[in-house]
Structures are given as C-alpha cells and as structure tokens.
Design a protein around this motif. Sequence first.
Motif, short mmCIF file in Angstrom:
data_model
loop_
_atom_site.label_atom_id
_atom_site.label_comp_id
_atom_site.label_asym_id
_atom_site.label_seq_id
_atom_site.Cartn_x
_atom_site.Cartn_y
_atom_site.Cartn_z
N ARG A 65 -42.66 18.30 -38.31
CA ARG A 65 -41.26 18.52 -37.89
C ARG A 65 -40.76 19.86 -38.39
N ARG A 66 -41.11 20.23 -39.62
CA ARG A 66 -40.68 21.53 -40.17
C ARG A 66 -41.28 22.67 -39.35
N TYR A 95 -37.27 21.92 -37.46
CA TYR A 95 -36.31 20.96 -38.02
C TYR A 95 -35.96 21.35 -39.45
N GLN A 96 -34.70 21.16 -39.80
CA GLN A 96 -34.21 21.48 -41.14
C GLN A 96 -33.88 20.18 -41.87
N VAL A 97 -34.30 20.10 -43.13
CA VAL A 97 -34.04 18.90 -43.94
C VAL A 97 -32.55 18.83 -44.26
N LYS A 98 -31.95 17.69 -43.93
CA LYS A 98 -30.54 17.46 -44.24
C LYS A 98 -30.37 16.50 -45.40
N LEU A 145 -36.00 10.20 -45.26
CA LEU A 145 -35.87 11.60 -44.87
C LEU A 145 -35.06 11.68 -43.59
N TYR A 146 -34.18 12.66 -43.51
CA TYR A 146 -33.40 12.92 -42.30
C TYR A 146 -33.45 14.42 -42.05
N VAL A 147 -33.95 14.82 -40.86
CA VAL A 147 -34.01 16.24 -40.49
C VAL A 147 -33.34 16.41 -39.13
N GLU A 148 -32.84 17.62 -38.89
CA GLU A 148 -32.18 17.94 -37.63
C GLU A 148 -32.69 19.27 -37.09
N ARG A 149 -32.60 19.39 -35.77
CA ARG A 149 -32.87 20.66 -35.11
C ARG A 149 -31.73 20.88 -34.12
N LEU A 183 -43.58 15.14 -41.81
CA LEU A 183 -42.58 16.08 -42.31
C LEU A 183 -43.03 17.52 -42.05
#
Length: 112
Positions: free
Chosen positions: A96-97, A101-104, A32-36, A93
């Motif tokens: 983070r959400r 954070y948004q799932v990329k 999983l990779y997420v960004e903010r 997960l």
Amino acid sequence: MNRIIGIDSKLSLDMKNVTGDSSLMLAQPYHLYVERVDPDRNMARFYTLAIEPTLFGTPRLLRRWGRIGTLGRTMVHHFEREEDAVSLFLDLLRERRAHGYQVKRIEALARG
C-alpha cells in the motif's frame, strides 16, 4: 461436583482445560488505517488491516478497502500462527505504501 440428584455428571464445572485445548491468544492486536487522496484524479481511498483472534483463538487478518465514506469491501485471511498473519500484514502495508497510501493511524497495543 454437581451434587443435585437427577444429574448424571460427576465432573466439576469449574475444572480448567480438561480437554487439552490450547489457550491461543495474540501477543498484541494490530490495527492499521491508510489513505490515498488525490483531488486532481478524484481519488479518495482507504485501506485498513487488523489482526484479531477468532472465537477459537487462532489469528485472522481482516482487510477492508474502498472509497472514503463508504463501507468498502472486506476480505478475511485465517492463520494457524500469529507470525504468518503479521508477515502478511507487513507485506500488505509495504504494498500500500508503494502505491502512495499514507499511514493515518496504526496501533499495536500490548495486552496487560
């Protein structure tokens, strides 16, 4: 069998699982990779999660986070059961959400 004179082994090197070790493998790897990103606050963060087998076949959860463009920090959690690793993966997960954070990218690939 080893048939060379001078070798004391009477065991075949091709025997399968003579020690009784279990062959634990993950049902499927998780990545999983997420960004903010918030330009107004000069914020550009990433967070990655991955469930992978160790050399001994037990699952581990690898977490990495930091500013986008850096290596960030790393934390590793070791587990006896894959279900426990997946449970923490999903909890992190959700956390983070909840922080924006948004799932990329997410991968759950079945092994063939």
